[in-house]
Design a protein around this motif. Structure first.
Motif, PDB file in Angstrom:
ATOM      1  N   LYS A 168       0.827  -1.204   0.000  1.00  0.00           N
ATOM      2  CA  LYS A 168       0.000   0.000   0.000  1.00  0.00           C
ATOM      3  C   LYS A 168       0.859   1.251   0.000  1.00  0.00           C
ATOM      4  O   LYS A 168       0.546   2.240  -0.689  1.00  0.00           O
ATOM      5  N   ALA A 169       1.937   1.225   0.778  1.00  0.00           N
ATOM      6  CA  ALA A 169       2.825   2.390   0.816  1.00  0.00           C
ATOM      7  C   ALA A 169       3.460   2.639  -0.545  1.00  0.00           C
ATOM      8  O   ALA A 169       3.574   3.792  -0.991  1.00  0.00           O
ATOM      9  N   TYR A 170       3.857   1.572  -1.205  1.00  0.00           N
ATOM     10  CA  TYR A 170       4.480   1.731  -2.523  1.00  0.00           C
ATOM     11  C   TYR A 170       3.479   2.303  -3.537  1.00  0.00           C
ATOM     12  O   TYR A 170       3.816   3.203  -4.318  1.00  0.00           O
ATOM     13  N   ILE A 171       2.265   1.801  -3.518  1.00  0.00           N
ATOM     14  CA  ILE A 171       1.268   2.249  -4.504  1.00  0.00           C
ATOM     15  C   ILE A 171       0.787   3.660  -4.191  1.00  0.00           C
ATOM     16  O   ILE A 171       0.633   4.503  -5.084  1.00  0.00           O
ATOM     17  N   ASN A 172       0.549   3.965  -2.898  1.00  0.00           N
ATOM     18  CA  ASN A 172       0.027   5.285  -2.537  1.00  0.00           C
ATOM     19  C   ASN A 172       0.991   6.408  -2.884  1.00  0.00           C
ATOM     20  O   ASN A 172       0.565   7.531  -3.177  1.00  0.00           O
ATOM     21  N   GLN A 173       2.290   6.131  -2.815  1.00  0.00           N
ATOM     22  CA  GLN A 173       3.274   7.165  -3.106  1.00  0.00           C
ATOM     23  C   GLN A 173       3.758   7.133  -4.550  1.00  0.00           C
ATOM     24  O   GLN A 173       4.717   7.822  -4.886  1.00  0.00           O
ATOM     25  N   HIS A 174       3.087   6.335  -5.387  1.00  0.00           N
ATOM     26  CA  HIS A 174       3.557   6.218  -6.773  1.00  0.00           C
ATOM     27  C   HIS A 174       3.330   7.530  -7.516  1.00  0.00           C
ATOM     28  O   HIS A 174       2.241   8.129  -7.434  1.00  0.00           O
ATOM     29  N   PRO A 175       4.310   7.999  -8.272  1.00  0.00           N
ATOM     30  CA  PRO A 175       4.156   9.285  -8.990  1.00  0.00           C
ATOM     31  C   PRO A 175       3.033   9.263 -10.022  1.00  0.00           C
ATOM     32  O   PRO A 175       2.514  10.331 -10.371  1.00  0.00           O
ATOM     33  N   PHE A 176       2.661   8.084 -10.521  1.00  0.00           N
ATOM     34  CA  PHE A 176       1.621   8.020 -11.540  1.00  0.00           C
ATOM     35  C   PHE A 176       0.304   8.596 -11.038  1.00  0.00           C
ATOM     36  O   PHE A 176      -0.434   9.234 -11.785  1.00  0.00           O
ATOM     37  N   PHE A 177       0.014   8.378  -9.760  1.00  0.00           N
ATOM     38  CA  PHE A 177      -1.251   8.854  -9.202  1.00  0.00           C
ATOM     39  C   PHE A 177      -1.160  10.295  -8.708  1.00  0.00           C
ATOM     40  O   PHE A 177      -2.147  10.866  -8.266  1.00  0.00           O
ATOM     41  N   LEU A 178       0.023  10.863  -8.763  1.00  0.00           N
ATOM     42  CA  LEU A 178       0.211  12.227  -8.295  1.00  0.00           C
ATOM     43  C   LEU A 178       0.590  13.175  -9.418  1.00  0.00           C
ATOM     44  O   LEU A 178       0.937  14.324  -9.166  1.00  0.00           O
ATOM     45  N   SER A 179       0.547  12.682 -10.680  1.00  0.00           N
ATOM     46  CA  SER A 179       0.963  13.506 -11.810  1.00  0.00           C
ATOM     47  C   SER A 179      -0.027  14.636 -12.035  1.00  0.00           C
ATOM     48  O   SER A 179      -1.183  14.586 -11.623  1.00  0.00           O
ATOM     49  N   SER A 180       0.430  15.663 -12.755  1.00  0.00           N
ATOM     50  CA  SER A 180      -0.398  16.850 -12.966  1.00  0.00           C
ATOM     51  C   SER A 180      -1.624  16.548 -13.813  1.00  0.00           C
ATOM     52  O   SER A 180      -2.704  17.107 -13.604  1.00  0.00           O
ATOM     53  N   MET A 181      -1.489  15.626 -14.775  1.00  0.00           N
ATOM     54  CA  MET A 181      -2.623  15.341 -15.653  1.00  0.00           C
ATOM     55  C   MET A 181      -3.750  14.675 -14.881  1.00  0.00           C
ATOM     56  O   MET A 181      -4.921  15.021 -15.040  1.00  0.00           O
ATOM     57  N   ILE A 182      -3.369  13.751 -14.020  1.00  0.00           N
ATOM     58  CA  ILE A 182      -4.402  13.033 -13.284  1.00  0.00           C
ATOM     59  C   ILE A 182      -5.037  13.925 -12.228  1.00  0.00           C
ATOM     60  O   ILE A 182      -6.207  13.781 -11.893  1.00  0.00           O
ATOM     61  N   SER A 183      -4.293  14.856 -11.693  1.00  0.00           N
ATOM     62  CA  SER A 183      -4.829  15.705 -10.642  1.00  0.00           C
ATOM     63  C   SER A 183      -5.760  16.782 -11.183  1.00  0.00           C
ATOM     64  O   SER A 183      -6.436  17.453 -10.423  1.00  0.00           O
ATOM     65  N   GLN A 184      -5.789  17.008 -12.494  1.00  0.00           N
ATOM     66  CA  GLN A 184      -6.682  18.001 -13.057  1.00  0.00           C
ATOM     67  C   GLN A 184      -8.134  17.551 -12.899  1.00  0.00           C
ATOM     68  O   GLN A 184      -8.438  16.389 -12.672  1.00  0.00           O
ATOM     69  N   SER A 185      -9.013  18.515 -13.068  1.00  0.00           N
ATOM     70  CA  SER A 185     -10.439  18.212 -13.022  1.00  0.00           C
ATOM     71  C   SER A 185     -10.812  17.353 -14.218  1.00  0.00           C
ATOM     72  O   SER A 185     -10.419  17.637 -15.350  1.00  0.00           O
ATOM     73  N   GLN A 186     -11.559  16.279 -13.960  1.00  0.00           N
ATOM     74  CA  GLN A 186     -11.958  15.399 -15.055  1.00  0.00           C
ATOM     75  C   GLN A 186     -12.852  16.139 -16.046  1.00  0.00           C
ATOM     76  O   GLN A 186     -12.800  15.898 -17.251  1.00  0.00           O
ATOM     77  N   ASP A 187     -13.681  17.069 -15.558  1.00  0.00           N
ATOM     78  CA  ASP A 187     -14.545  17.822 -16.463  1.00  0.00           C
ATOM     79  C   ASP A 187     -13.736  18.683 -17.420  1.00  0.00           C
ATOM     80  O   ASP A 187     -14.046  18.786 -18.608  1.00  0.00           O
ATOM     81  N   SER A 188     -12.693  19.336 -16.902  1.00  0.00           N
ATOM     82  CA  SER A 188     -11.872  20.185 -17.773  1.00  0.00           C
ATOM     83  C   SER A 188     -11.123  19.351 -18.798  1.00  0.00           C
ATOM     84  O   SER A 188     -10.956  19.762 -19.947  1.00  0.00           O
ATOM     85  N   ILE A 189     -10.684  18.160 -18.399  1.00  0.00           N
ATOM     86  CA  ILE A 189      -9.998  17.283 -19.353  1.00  0.00           C
ATOM     87  C   ILE A 189     -10.956  16.853 -20.457  1.00  0.00           C
ATOM     88  O   ILE A 189     -10.632  16.902 -21.648  1.00  0.00           O
ATOM     89  N   ALA A 190     -12.161  16.421 -20.085  1.00  0.00           N
ATOM     90  CA  ALA A 190     -13.143  15.993 -21.080  1.00  0.00           C
ATOM     91  C   ALA A 190     -13.532  17.145 -22.009  1.00  0.00           C
ATOM     92  O   ALA A 190     -13.717  16.964 -23.214  1.00  0.00           O
ATOM     93  N   GLU A 191     -13.663  18.364 -21.430  1.00  0.00           N
ATOM     94  CA  GLU A 191     -14.029  19.515 -22.251  1.00  0.00           C
ATOM     95  C   GLU A 191     -12.942  19.808 -23.277  1.00  0.00           C
ATOM     96  O   GLU A 191     -13.227  20.050 -24.466  1.00  0.00           O
TER      97      GLU A 191
END
Length: 871
Positions: free
Chosen positions: A244-267
């Motif tokens: 869990k510690a390895y996955i929670n701190q993974h950079p993939f889930f903390l990247s700028s693209m993923i952290s954006q609003s899903q609505d703005s990405i879809a728009e």
């Protein structure tokens, strides 16, 4: 070899007996020959006595030899019987000896088996004793630890922690067993409360310290310390917390693209997907943000495997949890937002985004499965082989943890093939665990070295003795990845959700495609009858690009756009509309094949095809052809020759349907399915009805054309063939009805050439030519023709003949050639009339018919020669 020895007789015995026999015979012959010589010398009468005496002596010797031979035979029989009896006795004794030896060997084998069984039982008992001894020692050690912790003494555990990786793993195993004891004895005496609290506190601090060590090493990218912490926590609690510690701190889930609003990405994504709701546009490319997300997922999985395989003792478990997190959290969240926005826009946008997303997801799944089969699974096989070698025994008191996943169960099932190697004390177990850590690290190092310069698949295959072709099979994550893909789209395609949406869109798209046709037809029927009939051909369709795109979708070229072809009109059947209907249907079929389950694809295609055929027939082609047929009912109006174009376009539409059926539907249905037979029957019924309608329109159109020509000929004046001598226009150009008929015939010929095939052209032009010939034969007998009018008549007939010759039909050319000869009746002198009628082609005609033309000559009543022919 001498046969005498076989019977135990002296050598040469039989030879002596037979030799003596033959000597006696020879002697008898010699004596007979001597008697014959003496008898011949005396030359006297025959005397039998010498012969009798000779035979008597020979008989005595033969009887003596016979007696001697009989005695020897009897002696031989007695000897043979004696030897035979001795042989039977020897064989009986030998058989008995062999049976005795066989039974001895059986007894020996039984004794050996009994000894082996006893040895095995002794070994099992010794192994059981050793296990019980080791277990007792381990229990003793655990009791000592428990007693020390009950007194608040943790010095021994602290000393183990200071002993490096071996000590930490030993502490992890000990704490795990102590926690198991605490859980199993939760209703123990109050005096044990201190021990329970000490175990819980020490375990919590130990786990926290190991996690901090792992996180610090993770930030510094220290693979070695990460591996030690991961293995220690795996021994402590199955590795749940460290994963869990390895996955929670993974950079993939903390990247700028993923952290954006899903609505703005879809728009932002929709702004790049132009024409997604336009059926005339081809489906756009997959969502660019989704494609980028999948590309990042590929990179993360490919790169992280190098770290996961070196750090975690069960890498397949960590890989599975990481993928699960990516699919369930990141991908599913964005897909729901993307599809929700598409659904709010239109049904077509939703279906197109759903299909393109599914295609892109399948590509991702296939790439991950290929990576799993070529790299992940072979590497796990290497590590499992190291474990099965006995270097990583399970702890004596280790219990299956609830945190262990399917990959751990797979490892245990593979390990069942080898004998479990237990029986070490707790201290030796900890040392062996550390040795196994070194063995696994060495195996990973060999893997890394083998990967340099060659592909990972070939390198790992070389390590585990597999060929490269074997690596292309199914990996350990194959089923898991398929389930991840299915779970993403389950709510959209489960049951009949997708089919209901696809059918609703297909009906709406067909209605939208046929809207111009329905509007033009409604306007035509709402106006007056005359204008309505003319309104079929008043509106030319555009959209060449749409036709071209539809052509590409249905696999047929845009034949109607070729040069020289007549224009198409919204008020009737057009190839543009037919292609658009087929394009929409082909796109729906492609989505059905992609999204539906394999077992439901056939039913899906049958349902969508039934909608297509019903729309093509009942809503489009049959109403359009009925309108065309109705427009031909009013014979007072000139038939519009563009109706030939309607026949051509309808034929092209039928061919398009056939080609679309063969190329788009048949490959996915199969020729042996009952669904296929029903679809073929429905398609053939549509084509048959269209063909019957086209035949009716063709016959009706030919009749209307000939009726119009008859109306033109009815405008012929009686004075047209009795012109004035100075009417040069009539001499050069013919009469006006003739010019109109010739022009109309050329228009018919051009319309047929442009709109029909060779066989249909010949049939229609033959009908028109024959009807015209029949009408002209009747028409020319209605007018009196003067000498000057005969020249005008010849000019008219030559124009008719020229128009008919453009049809290119030899039979019509021959008929109008005879008609040309008939026109010569009105220009020849009376003296030459008989020769023209009796010697030329006119001689083959009926005399009454010829007389009907001759009597229309102006001099028919004044010229005696003419009257002579008529009499």
């Amino acid at each position: 070899m001498d046969p005498s020895r076989a019977f135990g007789l002296p050598e040469g015995y039989f030879a002596q007996v037979y030799t003596g026999f033959y000597v006696e015979s020879t002697m008898l012959a010699q004596q007979i020959s001597l008697v014959d010589l003496e008898f011949a010398k005396k030359n006297s009468m025959f005397e039998p006595k010498p012969f009798v005496r000779t035979f008597e002596r020979a008989l005595e010797k033969l009887l003596a030899s016979h007696g001697e031979l009989g005695g020897k035979i009897a002696q031989l029989e007695r000897s043979t019987k004696t030897y035979a009896d001795d042989h039977r006795k020897k064989m009986a004794r030998l058989k008995q000896t062999f049976a005795t030896v066989g039974s001895s060997f059986e007894r020996l084998e039984t004794q050996i088996s009994e000894v082996g069984s006893n040895t095995i039982r002794i070994g099992e008992q010794l192994d059981t004793v050793a296990k019980e001894k080791d277990r007792a020692e381990a229990i003793k050690e655990l009791v000592e630890f428990y007693a020390e912790l009950n007194e608040g003494n943790t010095s021994r555990l602290d000393e183990l922690l200071d002993g490096g990786s071996e000590g930490m793993i030993k502490v992890a195993h000990t704490l795990r067993r102590l926690n198991t004891i605490v859980v199993d004895n939760q209703y123990s005496a109050p005096t044990d409360t201190l021990a329970k609290r000490q175990i819980e506190i020490y375990s919590e601090n130990f786990e926290k310290t190991m996690l901090e060590n792992f996180e610090a090493a993770y930030r510094e990218n220290d693979i070695h310390n990460m591996s030690i912490a991961a293995r220690t926590l795996d021994a402590f609690n199955g590795g749940v917390s460290v994963v869990k510690a390895y996955i929670n701190q993974h950079p993939f889930f903390l990247s700028s693209m993923i952290s954006q609003s899903q609505d703005s990405i879809a728009e932002a994504s929709y702004q790049s997907m132009e024409g997604i709701s336009d059926i005339s546009h081809l489906p756009p490319a997959p969502d660019r943000w989704l494609a980028q997300l999948y590309a990042d997922t590929r990179d993360v999985m490919f790169k992280d495997w190098a770290v996961i395989s070196k750090v975690f003792p069960r890498p397949i478990d960590v890989m599975q949890q990481l993928l699960k997190r990516v699919f369930e959290q990141t991908i599913q969240s964005y897909l729901e937002t993307l599809l929700g926005r598409a659904e709010r826009q239109s049904k077509l946008a939703f279906l197109r985004v759903l299909s393109s997303s599914h295609i892109e997801t399948r590509k991702l799944i296939e790439d991950l499965q290929r990576f799993d089969a070529e790299t992940v699974t072979p590497a796990v096989t290497v590590l499992e082989s190291a474990r099965r070698s006995g270097n990583v025994p399970q702890g004596l008191l280790d219990m299956p943890s609830s945190a262990q996943t399917s990959s751990a169960q797979f490892s245990r099932s593979r390990a069942k093939q080898a004998m479990s190697r237990r029986g070490r004390d707790a201290e030796q177990s900890a040392i062996d665990d550390d040795d196994d850590l070194d063995d696994e690290a060495a195996a990973r190092d060999r893997l890394g070295e083998a990967k340099s310069g060659v592909s990972s698949a070939v390198a790992i295959a070389a390590l585990i003795g597999r060929s490269e072709g074997d690596n292309a099979g199914v990996g350990l994550l194959h089923g898991f990845l398929n389930r991840c893909c299915d779970d993403l789209f389950e709510s959209y395609v489960a049951g009949s959700n997708y089919m209901r949406a696809e059918q609703a869109h297909l009906k709406e798209a067909f209605r939208q495609t046929l809207a111009p046709f329905a509007r033009a037809r409604a306007e035509r029927h709402s106006s007056s009858r005359g204008n309505a009939l003319l309104g079929i051909f008043t509106s030319v369709t555009g959209g060449a690009n749409t036709a071209a795109s539809a052509s590409g979708a249905s696999g047929v070229g845009n034949a109607s756009a070729a040069s020289g072809q007549p224009a198409e009109f919204e008020g009737t059947v057009t190839t543009t509309t037919a292609r658009m209907l087929l394009q929409v249907h082909a796109e729906a079929i492609a989505r059905g094949v992609e999204l539906e389950n394999d077992g439901l694809v056939t039913e899906c295609m049958a349902s969508l095809t039934s909608i297509l055929l019903s729309t093509l027939g009942d809503d489009y082609m049959f109403p359009a052809l009925e309108d065309v047929l109705e427009s031909l009912q009013d014979l007072r109006q000139e038939p519009d020759l563009r109706t030939f174009g309607v026949i051509r376009v309808a034929n092209i539409a039928v061919r398009l349907v056939q080609m679309h059926f063969q190329r788009t539907i048949v490959p996915f249905v199969g020729a042996s399915s009952y669904v296929y037979r029903d679809m073929v029957a429905e398609k053939n019924q549509l084509m048959s009805r269209v063909e019957m309608s086209l035949n009716l329109i063709s016959n009706k159109l030919v009749g209307a054309c000939t009726q119009w020509i008859l109306g033109i000929l009815g405008k012929q004046r009686k004075g047209d063939f009795r012109p004035a001598d100075d009417d040069y226009t009539a001499f050069e150009m013919g009469t006006q009805p003739c010019r109109q008929c010739a022009d109309y015939l050329h228009r018919i010929e051009r319309a047929c050439r442009q709109s029909m095939g060779v066989e249909n052209q010949e049939r229609v032009l033959m009908d028109v030519g024959n009807t015209l010939h029949r009408m002209l034969m009747e028409h020319l007998r209605k007018f009196v023709v003067s000498v000057a009018g005969g020249l005008v008549l010849v000019k008219d007939v030559s124009k008719y003949r020229e128009a008919i010759s453009s049809f290119g039909i030899p039979a019509l050319n021959e008929k109008f050639s005879i008609l040309q000869d008939i026109s010569n009746i009105f220009v020849v002198q009376p003296a030459a009339l008989k020769s023209l009628l009796d010697e030329g082609p006119l001689a083959r005609l009926d005399r009454a018919t010829v007389q009907g033309f001759v009597q229309m000559r102006e001099d028919g009543r004044t010229s005696s020669l003419v009257r002579q022919f008529l009499s």
